[in-house]
Design a protein around this motif. Structure first.
Motif, PDB file in Angstrom:
ATOM      1  N   HIS A 124      10.248  -6.871  -7.219  1.00 25.64           N
ATOM      2  CA  HIS A 124       9.027  -6.725  -6.431  1.00 25.64           C
ATOM      3  C   HIS A 124       7.971  -5.897  -7.163  1.00 25.64           C
ATOM      4  O   HIS A 124       7.094  -5.318  -6.533  1.00 25.64           O
ATOM      5  N   TRP A 125       8.071  -5.865  -8.484  1.00 26.82           N
ATOM      6  CA  TRP A 125       7.133  -5.045  -9.253  1.00 26.82           C
ATOM      7  C   TRP A 125       5.696  -5.519  -9.066  1.00 26.82           C
ATOM      8  O   TRP A 125       5.417  -6.719  -9.037  1.00 26.82           O
ATOM      9  N   GLN A 126       4.791  -4.565  -8.941  1.00 25.79           N
ATOM     10  CA  GLN A 126       3.353  -4.831  -8.858  1.00 25.79           C
ATOM     11  C   GLN A 126       2.636  -3.916  -9.843  1.00 25.79           C
ATOM     12  O   GLN A 126       3.136  -2.840 -10.186  1.00 25.79           O
ATOM     13  N   PRO A 127       1.439  -4.310 -10.313  1.00 27.74           N
ATOM     14  CA  PRO A 127       0.715  -3.478 -11.280  1.00 27.74           C
ATOM     15  C   PRO A 127       0.527  -2.035 -10.828  1.00 27.74           C
ATOM     16  O   PRO A 127       0.572  -1.116 -11.656  1.00 27.74           O
ATOM     17  N   SER A 128       0.363  -1.807  -9.525  1.00 22.12           N
ATOM     18  CA  SER A 128       0.162  -0.441  -9.045  1.00 22.12           C
ATOM     19  C   SER A 128       1.413   0.422  -9.209  1.00 22.12           C
ATOM     20  O   SER A 128       1.334   1.653  -9.178  1.00 22.12           O
TER      21      SER A 128
END
Length: 218
Positions: A124-128
Motif C-alpha cells: 500500500h505504499w504511496q509517495p507521501s
C-alpha cells in the motif's frame, strides 16, 4: 526488478514478516561498532535459511538462482576464481515517524559483501510515505520507491553509497548479501586478531562473528 516473486509467494513473505513484527521478534537495527540509534532507525532480525519460513526460503532460493546467473553477464563476477556465498538474510521494518538510515556503504572495510539485494514488501505504499532508497552513483543520485515485490540489486562497495530516506509509514523489506568467500574469511580472521575498542563494539563484533562462523561452519 518488479514482480520477482509470484504474487502469492510475495504475499506470504509479507505475512510472515508482519507476524514477526507483531510478535516482537524484531530488535533495533545493529551497526558494526555500535552507535545504532544515530545511524539507523529500523527494527530488524537476522534469518538463516534453515530457520526461515517457507515463503522466505523460496525468496532466498530465487535470488540464489539469479546471482548464479550473473557471472555469465557481469565480467567482474566471473574472474580470479571468485566464489560468492549467501549470508544470513535480514528482515526490517521502519516504523514510520521519520525513521531512516543515514548514507553508508555496505562494504567499506573489506567485510566480504559484494552484492546487496533487497525485496520490498509494501503493498500500500504511496509517495507521501517516502522511505525511498537513495543511491549515490557516479552518474548522479537515484531514488527507488519501496514498492511491493520489487527487487533491487547493487554493488555493496564504494560504487553505491546509499541511504533510506525518512519513512512516514511502516516500511518492510528483506535483504540478502552475497559475500566474496575469501574476503569474508580474511575479515573474520582480522576480527579475531584485533581487540575491540569498547564493550559495545565487542558485543556487536561477537554477534557478527557468530553469524559468519555459522555460515562457514567454523
Amino acid at each position: 526488478m518488479d514482480g520477482i516473486m509470484e504474487q502469492s509467494v510475495a504475499n506470504s513473505i509479507q505475512t510472515e514478516l508482519l507476524a514477526m513484527h507483531a510478535s516482537a521478534q524484531l530488535i533495533p537495527g545493529e551497526v558494526r561498532g555500535g552507535k545504532e540509534a544515530r545511524i539507523r532507525g529500523d527494527l530488524m532480525k537476522w534469518i538463516d535459511y534453515p530457520d526461515a519460513q517457507p515463503a522466505m526460503q523460496s525468496f532466498m532460493q530465487a535470488v540464489d538462482e539469479l546471482v548464479l546467473e550473473l557471472p555469465d553477464h557481469v565480467e567482474e563476477l566471473d574472474g580470479n576464481g571468485r566464489m560468492l556465498m549467501r549470508a544470513s538474510a535480514m528482515v526490517t521494518v521502519y516504523p514510520g515517524n521519520g525513521a531512516h538510515y543515514v548514507r553508508h556503504i555496505d562494504n567499506n572495510n573489506g567485510n566480504g559483501r559484494v552484492l546487496t539485494t533487497i525485496l520490498y514488501l509494501n503493498p500500500h505504499w504511496q509517495p507521501s510515505h517516502n522511505g525511498c532508497l537513495r543511491l549515490y552513483l557516479k552518474a548522479g543520485t537515484v531514488e527507488i520507491e519501496p514498492l511491493f515485490n520489487r527487487l533491487v540489486i547493487f554493488w555493496s562497495d564504494s560504487r553505491c553509497p546509499h541511504e533510506v530516506l525518512p519513512a512516514h509509514s511502516l516500511r518492510y523489506a528483506m535483504s540478502i548479501w552475497y559475500l566474496d568467500t575469501q574476503e569474508a574469511m580474511d575479515d573474520l580472521q582480522n576480527d579475531k586478531e584485533h581487540p575491540a575498542e569498547s564493550e559495545e563494539e565487542e558485543t556487536a563484533r561477537a554477534q557478527r562473528l557468530d553469524k559468519i562462523c555459522e555460515q562457514f561452519n567454523v
